[in-house]
Design an enzyme around this catalytic site. Structure first.
Site, PDB file in Angstrom:
ATOM      1  CE  LYS A 177      -4.195  -1.905   2.064  1.00  0.00           C
ATOM      2  NZ  LYS A 177      -3.825  -3.311   1.919  1.00  0.00           N
ATOM      3  CD  GLU A 261      -4.854   5.703   3.510  1.00  0.00           C
ATOM      4  OE1 GLU A 261      -3.909   5.858   2.712  1.00  0.00           O
ATOM      5  OE2 GLU A 261      -5.866   5.038   3.240  1.00  0.00           O
ATOM      6  CG  ASN A 296     -12.384  -1.221   8.525  1.00  0.00           C
ATOM      7  OD1 ASN A 296     -12.948  -0.194   8.216  1.00  0.00           O
ATOM      8  ND2 ASN A 296     -11.616  -1.323   9.599  1.00  0.00           N
ATOM      9  CD  GLU A 336     -10.794  -2.294  -2.345  1.00  0.00           C
ATOM     10  OE1 GLU A 336     -10.509  -1.692  -1.275  1.00  0.00           O
ATOM     11  OE2 GLU A 336     -11.158  -3.477  -2.375  1.00  0.00           O
ATOM     12  CD  GLU A 349      -7.008  -2.157  -0.138  1.00  0.00           C
ATOM     13  OE1 GLU A 349      -6.034  -2.146   0.644  1.00  0.00           O
ATOM     14  OE2 GLU A 349      -7.995  -2.887   0.035  1.00  0.00           O
ATOM     15  CG  ASN A 351      -7.715  -5.595  -3.187  1.00  0.00           C
ATOM     16  OD1 ASN A 351      -6.886  -5.561  -2.287  1.00  0.00           O
ATOM     17  ND2 ASN A 351      -8.940  -5.117  -3.026  1.00  0.00           N
ATOM     18  CG  PHE A 409     -23.392  -4.531  13.079  1.00  0.00           C
ATOM     19  CD1 PHE A 409     -24.745  -4.356  12.882  1.00  0.00           C
ATOM     20  CD2 PHE A 409     -22.666  -3.514  13.678  1.00  0.00           C
ATOM     21  CE1 PHE A 409     -25.386  -3.179  13.265  1.00  0.00           C
ATOM     22  CE2 PHE A 409     -23.285  -2.333  14.058  1.00  0.00           C
ATOM     23  CZ  PHE A 409     -24.654  -2.165  13.859  1.00  0.00           C
TER      24      PHE A 409
END
Length: 712
Positions: A177, A261, A296, A336, A349, A351, A409
């Site tokens: 990254k 970040e 996430n 993304e 990023e 993938n 969740f």
């Protein structure tokens, strides 16, 4: 009039085919459960319904044999395309996966080690030995595991085995990254403000976070899939985030490097699918909306995005392709972006692998992305131009997990699938799975059961089909998240497209509590439950008439059935009578007519309530009215004081224990850390006190509800 008490547990109904899934109801003793194990042929196990229309040229030779270096649904997905292309396949598996579906689907299978991923699916030496043993010409890595590991790709190249993915330079550049962000800036791709180097320790993380300004995102440099990611709002959360993210990154990717970040609050997560070849060609295959997330990790995805206009879509696509071309990218990959409310977008990023949610792109473009990856790996140029890439219709994907949605969740659930039936009989439905009745969901691997995809001519049709598909999905033996998925797709905000990555916490600030019944739904639920019970009793009477040895449970020829039904904490008087397959039910002064074929051997039952069609799954607990009266005198078990006792909320492995007997702890202080399905979870003290006893140690495997620590 016969008097009985009826309670309905896990009774669900659907829409105009609504499925109810309220938080657990209070029911009584004797359990009456109707079970049905569907017949699964080998063919049904091997393929899921495909909604992509890609063809295959039999004259276009690729590989004779491909080893699939993965497990579960993605291994099955790759094998399916290989079979279509006439390619033989090799499955690898851990010892606990020896009977898995992907092993049965493949032409050959090789065990590569015990259950822990570090000793099996991440064991490069064992996998390389399997490649040599089977003489596989190429390897498809799927996603996760070794799919973005440049060392694995180098090992394959050294043995003249083709890696079905990008070359090692692209994996290095885009998989890291930090480096990918620098390359993105150079390629003039919009990027998020942040620190471009590797964060050395927690102190440096705090210093950098202060310079950037809170909130910040701490994430694994080599990571993906939500692993090794934490949001920090202050110095303390930054220190904790650095520790947990580095541990998760090391566990999941074998690389504990982190970057920091700026965290963009309330963004959308929208990604662009790209496809490149070895001849300098690259395409963008439209976008996927992936904003519905928890921890996430994506839960619901769709293509296209309801938010993007054609101009923004083109700009994002062109930047994604520019980035791919900057590293000579040659395979399927995903760029993304985070997108704010004004349609400003920022590179997140890339993938360098097949994405979990790739099926929605296949649905709207008609391409088979696995087939395209195989073609590119063999050296063929892309068959399409950018102008050839369509957006046909709309597709939605729900990730069906073995999780308890009422706990944060979705905390992991383990167990054996006692009953499993996919809704592939419905139109426009595709299910990518790698399980069958009897499959085990273990603590060692990701808790995903399947990816449920629906396709329609527009978003409304795709969502309606998803609603029906969720209602008709039968999963027994493990806790699952279907109730949450269904509530999301019928939520008014979601339907309008008013979503962001904080959707779940915004809509359910106190956690997911299940579907809230309206008065009409409640009455229909009670009417269906009572009709279901009476239908079962009438069936029992039919058997009794033909078996004189049986002792009748209920006297025959009862005209009206007076039932007491307890739903949550409320008791309702219900009077039911029947005429053939139709029942007339009086519920709290309202009269309803309920009809069905009453096939009680099926796990799904279609019921008509005053003209509205419902689909139900059910369990019913029964007490006689006398027993119900006597039940009032039963003592209730006193509630346990959980503030002094820490139980494990999920099955997993204890990674660390931070206290010992005699230690003083403060409320909210970390007691221990449990890793479940690749995610680390901090267990904290419920109050300030002294540690009385510790019942676990690092390395222990614990089950849900196991006692961990006691306070005085």
């Amino acid at each position: 009039m016969a008097g009985l008490w009826v309670g309905v547990a896990a009774l669900v109904a659907a829409g105009k085919r609504r499925r109810w899934s309220p938080k657990p109801l209070m029911w009584s003793a004797a359990l009456w459960t109707l079970k049905h194990v569907p017949h699964y042929s080998r063919q049904n196990l091997r393929v899921s319904r495909s909604l992509c229309s890609a063809g295959y040229d039999s004259n276009e030779k690729t590989f004779d044999k491909i080893l699939v270096a993965n497990r579960g649904e993605i291994a099955c997905r790759v094998i399916k395309t290989c079979k279509k292309m006439g390619i033989k396949t090799v499955a690898i598996h851990s010892d606990v996966d020896a009977s898995s579906v992907h092993v049965k689907m493949a032409d050959e299978a090789v065990c590569v080690g015990p259950a822990p991923t570090s000793k099996s699916y991440l064991n490069m030496d064992a996998i390389m030995e399997a490649i040599k043993k089977t003489r596989a010409q190429a390897v498809h890595p799927g996603y996760g595991f070794l799919s973005e590991n440049k060392e694995f790709a180098k090992c394959l190249a050294a043995e003249d085995v083709i890696f079905i993915g990008p070359d090692t330079h692209a994996i290095q550049a885009m998989g890291d990254k930090i480096e990918s962000k620098l390359l993105a800036k150079k390629a003039k791709v919009n990027t998020i403000p942040g620190f471009d180097g590797v964060v050395k320790d927690a102190d440096e993380a705090v210093r950098i976070a202060r310079e950037i300004g809170y909130p910040v995102m701490i994430k694994a440099s080599a990571g993906g899939g939500g692993k090794g990611m934490r949001i920090a709002w202050d110095d303390e959360e930054t220190r904790d985030g650095f520790r947990f993210s580095s541990q998760e990154a090391a566990s999941s990717f074998g690389d504990d490097r982190l970057l920091i970040e700026k965290f963009i609050d309330n963004p959308r997560h929208i990604e662009i699918q790209v496809l490149g070849d070895k001849h300098g060609n690259a395409l963008w295959l439209n976008e996927r909306e992936c904003s519905i997330q928890r921890r996430n990790q994506k839960v619901v995805e769709e293509a296209p995005s309801i938010f993007l206009d054609s101009e923004t879509r083109r700009a994002m696509g062109e930047q994604a392709v520019a980035l791919a071309k900057a590293v000579n990218y040659s395979s399927a990959g995903t760029v993304e972006f985070l997108v704010d409310s004004k349609k400003n977008f920022y590179f997140l990023e890339m993938n360098t692998r097949l994405q979990v949610e790739h099926p929605v792109t296949e649905c709207i473009t008609g391409l088979d992305l696995v087939q395209e990856m195989i073609r590119v790996a063999k050296g063929y140029p892309l068959r399409h131009k950018q102008a050839d890439i369509p957006i046909n219709g709309w597709a939605v994907e729900c990730r069906v997990y073995a999780e308890d949605p009422y706990k944060s969740f979705g905390l992991p659930s383990v167990g054996r699938l006692s009953q499993y039936q996919e809704p592939i009989h419905l139109p426009g439905v595709r299910v990518d799975s790698g399980i069958q009745p009897g499959s085990d969901i273990s603590i060692y691997y990701d808790p995903m059961i399947s990816k449920l995809i629906t396709y329609g001519s527009d978003r409304t049709e795709a969502l309606k089909r998803m609603e029906d598909a969720l209602d008709n999905y039968v999963i027994r033996g493990v806790t699952h998240n279907i109730a949450l998925l269904r509530e999301v797709i019928i939520n008014s905000r979601f339907i309008k497209g008013d979503i962001n990555t904080k959707f779940l916490s915004d809509v359910y600030p106190d956690g997911f509590k299940g579907h809230k019944l309206t008065e009409s739904e409640r009455n229909q639920l009670l009417a269906i439950a009572s009709s279901l019970f009476v239908a079962s009793q009438l069936r029992a009477q039919h058997f009794q008439e033909h078996e004189n040895a049986r002792v009748p449970i209920i006297k025959p020829q009862v005209a009206d059935w007076e039932l007491s039904v307890k739903l949550h904490d409320e008791v309702h008087t219900v009077v039911t009578s029947n005429s053939g397959p139709t029942f007339s039910v009086e519920v709290d002064g309202s009269k309803l007519n309920v009809s069905s074929t009453w096939n009680l051997a099926s796990p799904l039952l279609s019921v008509n309530v005053d003209g509205t069609q419902r689909t139900i799954q059910y369990k019913v607990h029964i007490l006689t009215k006398l027993a119900a009266e006597l039940n009032k005198f039963m003592l209730e078990k006193a509630a346990e004081d959980t503030s002094s006792i820490l139980h494990s909320p999920m099955p997993g492995v204890v990674v660390a224990v931070s206290v010992k007997p005699g230690d003083l702890v403060a409320e909210g202080q970390e007691i221990c850390v449990i890793e479940a399905m690749k995610m680390q979870n901090s267990m904290t003290a419920g109050k300030t006190g002294k540690v009385k006893s510790v019942h676990c140690k690092a390395g222990d495997t614990v089950g849900e509800g196991d006692l961990l620590v006691e306070l005085e």
